[in-house]
Every structure is written in C-alpha cells, then in structure tokens.
Motif scaffolding. Structure first.
Motif, PDB file in Angstrom:
ATOM      1  N   HIS A 188       0.836  -1.207   0.000  1.00 42.31           N
ATOM      2  CA  HIS A 188       0.000   0.000   0.000  1.00 42.31           C
ATOM      3  C   HIS A 188       0.873   1.260   0.000  1.00 42.31           C
ATOM      4  N   CYS A 189       1.929   1.244   0.826  1.00 41.99           N
ATOM      5  CA  CYS A 189       2.831   2.411   0.889  1.00 41.99           C
ATOM      6  C   CYS A 189       3.530   2.626  -0.445  1.00 41.99           C
ATOM      7  N   SER A 190       4.028   1.541  -1.052  1.00 37.45           N
ATOM      8  CA  SER A 190       4.722   1.707  -2.336  1.00 37.45           C
ATOM      9  C   SER A 190       3.731   2.155  -3.406  1.00 37.45           C
ATOM     10  N   GLU A 191       2.511   1.627  -3.351  1.00 39.30           N
ATOM     11  CA  GLU A 191       1.477   2.059  -4.305  1.00 39.30           C
ATOM     12  C   GLU A 191       1.160   3.531  -4.103  1.00 39.30           C
ATOM     13  N   GLN A 192       1.084   3.954  -2.844  1.00 38.80           N
ATOM     14  CA  GLN A 192       0.830   5.374  -2.541  1.00 38.80           C
ATOM     15  C   GLN A 192       1.964   6.249  -3.088  1.00 38.80           C
ATOM     16  N   GLU A 193       3.201   5.816  -2.875  1.00 33.81           N
ATOM     17  CA  GLU A 193       4.346   6.578  -3.367  1.00 33.81           C
ATOM     18  C   GLU A 193       4.316   6.661  -4.892  1.00 33.81           C
ATOM     19  N   ARG A 194       4.005   5.516  -5.537  1.00 35.73           N
ATOM     20  CA  ARG A 194       3.920   5.504  -6.989  1.00 35.73           C
ATOM     21  C   ARG A 194       2.828   6.459  -7.468  1.00 35.73           C
ATOM     22  N   MET A 195       1.681   6.420  -6.764  1.00 33.92           N
ATOM     23  CA  MET A 195       0.581   7.303  -7.147  1.00 33.92           C
ATOM     24  C   MET A 195       0.943   8.769  -6.912  1.00 33.92           C
ATOM     25  N   LYS A 196       1.639   9.049  -5.817  1.00 30.90           N
ATOM     26  CA  LYS A 196       2.067  10.427  -5.549  1.00 30.90           C
ATOM     27  C   LYS A 196       3.001  10.918  -6.655  1.00 30.90           C
ATOM     28  N   THR A 197       3.947  10.033  -7.035  1.00 31.20           N
ATOM     29  CA  THR A 197       4.878  10.396  -8.105  1.00 31.20           C
ATOM     30  C   THR A 197       4.125  10.623  -9.408  1.00 31.20           C
ATOM     31  N   GLU A 198       3.188   9.713  -9.691  1.00 28.43           N
ATOM     32  CA  GLU A 198       2.405   9.842 -10.926  1.00 28.43           C
ATOM     33  C   GLU A 198       1.570  11.125 -10.905  1.00 28.43           C
ATOM     34  N   ILE A 199       0.954  11.419  -9.770  1.00 37.37           N
ATOM     35  CA  ILE A 199       0.165  12.648  -9.645  1.00 37.37           C
ATOM     36  C   ILE A 199       1.053  13.869  -9.816  1.00 37.37           C
ATOM     37  N   ASP A 251       3.875  13.980 -11.482  1.00 35.67           N
ATOM     38  CA  ASP A 251       4.248  14.060 -12.908  1.00 35.67           C
ATOM     39  C   ASP A 251       3.091  14.624 -13.737  1.00 35.67           C
ATOM     40  N   LEU A 252       1.884  14.122 -13.458  1.00 34.78           N
ATOM     41  CA  LEU A 252       0.719  14.597 -14.204  1.00 34.78           C
ATOM     42  C   LEU A 252       0.452  16.077 -13.927  1.00 34.78           C
ATOM     43  N   THR A 253       0.661  16.486 -12.672  1.00 36.88           N
ATOM     44  CA  THR A 253       0.476  17.893 -12.323  1.00 36.88           C
ATOM     45  C   THR A 253       1.488  18.755 -13.078  1.00 36.88           C
ATOM     46  N   GLU A 254       2.732  18.296 -13.112  1.00 39.78           N
ATOM     47  CA  GLU A 254       3.773  19.029 -13.848  1.00 39.78           C
ATOM     48  C   GLU A 254       3.428  19.105 -15.329  1.00 39.78           C
ATOM     49  N   GLU A 255       2.993  17.964 -15.880  1.00 32.94           N
ATOM     50  CA  GLU A 255       2.618  17.928 -17.299  1.00 32.94           C
ATOM     51  C   GLU A 255       1.442  18.872 -17.560  1.00 32.94           C
TER      52      GLU A 255
END
Length: 169
Positions: free
Chosen positions: A95-106, A108-112
């Motif tokens: 769950h923590c790694s999934e959260q971190e991945r989602m945070k990173t993805e969010i 990245d998407l926010t930056e994009e």
C-alpha cells in the motif's frame, strides 16, 4: 434477728460462691467444648487433605495434559498471528509503495498539466497577437481597397474625361 440476718447473709454468700463456681465450671466446659470442636475440625481438614492427596496426582496429570494442549494451541495461535502480521505488513508495504507511486504519478501529471497550461497560455497569447495583426492587416487592406476603388473611380472619371477631351479635340 441479727442472727437470722447473719444466717441469711451467709446463705446468700454461699449461694453466690456456688453461683460463681457454676459459672467458672460453665466457662471451663465451654472452653473444653471449643477445644473439642477445633480438634474435630482439624481432623476433618486432615481427612479432606488426605483424600485430596489421593486425587492430587490424578488432578496434576490432568492439569499437565491441559497445559500441554494449551501450549500447543498457543503455539498454533502464535503461528497464525505471525502469518496475519506478515500478511498485514506486506499489505502495508504494498500500500505504501502504491501510494508513493501514485504520488509520483500525480506529481508528474500535475507538472505535465502545468506545462500544458503554460503552452496553452503561450498559444492563446500568440493567437491574440496574430488576431490583432490580422485585424490590422484587414484594416490596412480595407483602406487600400477603398483607396484602390477611389483610384479606380478617379481613373474612370479621368478616362472618361480623357475620352471626352479626345472627342473634343
């Protein structure tokens, strides 16, 4: 009378002494009775204790068996608890790694999205500038067209005057 009185006093005194002796004997009998009762109670306790000594090894064996069963049960429960803890730990890690991945993805998407917003803003500015330039060019062309029409009209007038003058000449 005094002799009768003295005799009565002696009689009362002897009765009083007798009464005290009876009370003392009652007290002694009562004490003896308590001692006998205590002795009897002690014997009953000893009898119970002896009978419990006979049952004690059997009870002890039963308790040992119960303790062994309880220890085995506790070991199984401990193993099950450890499995559950490990499963929960793995789930939490996942769950923590999934959260971190989602945070990173969010992120990245926010930056994009931010970059796209900047691009859109730049394009809108350029479009606005081009629109202004186009309006100015259209106005210039409209003016030139009006001028050309005016010139054509003047040309036609001059041509017609020229033709008229040629005819006159």
């Amino acid at each position: 009378m005094e002799a009768g009185f003295s005799e009565m006093r002696n009689e009362l005194q002897s009765r009083d002494d007798l009464w005290r002796r009876i009370q003392l004997e009652c007290q002694q009998l009562h004490t003896e009775l308590l001692k006998v009762k205590m002795y009897k109670d002690m014997q009953e306790i000893q009898m119970k204790h002896q009978s419990s000594h006979v049952q004690l090894p059997e009870q002890l064996e039963n308790k040992n068996t119960e303790l062994l069963l309880f220890a085995e049960s506790q070991e199984c429960q401990q193993e099950e608890l450890n499995k559950i803890r490990n499963h929960i730990y793995r789930g939490e890690q996942s769950h923590c790694s999934e959260q971190e991945r989602m945070k990173t993805e969010i992120s990245d998407l926010t930056e994009e999205l931010h970059q796209k917003e900047i691009t859109i803003a730049t394009i809108m500015e350029k479009a606005s500038l081009l629109e202004r330039e186009l309006k100015m060019e259209l106005e210039t062309k409209d003016k030139l067209l009006a001028k050309q029409q005016l010139l054509e009209l003047q040309y036609e007038v001059i041509k017609s005057e020229n033709t008229h003058l040629k005819e006159m000449v």
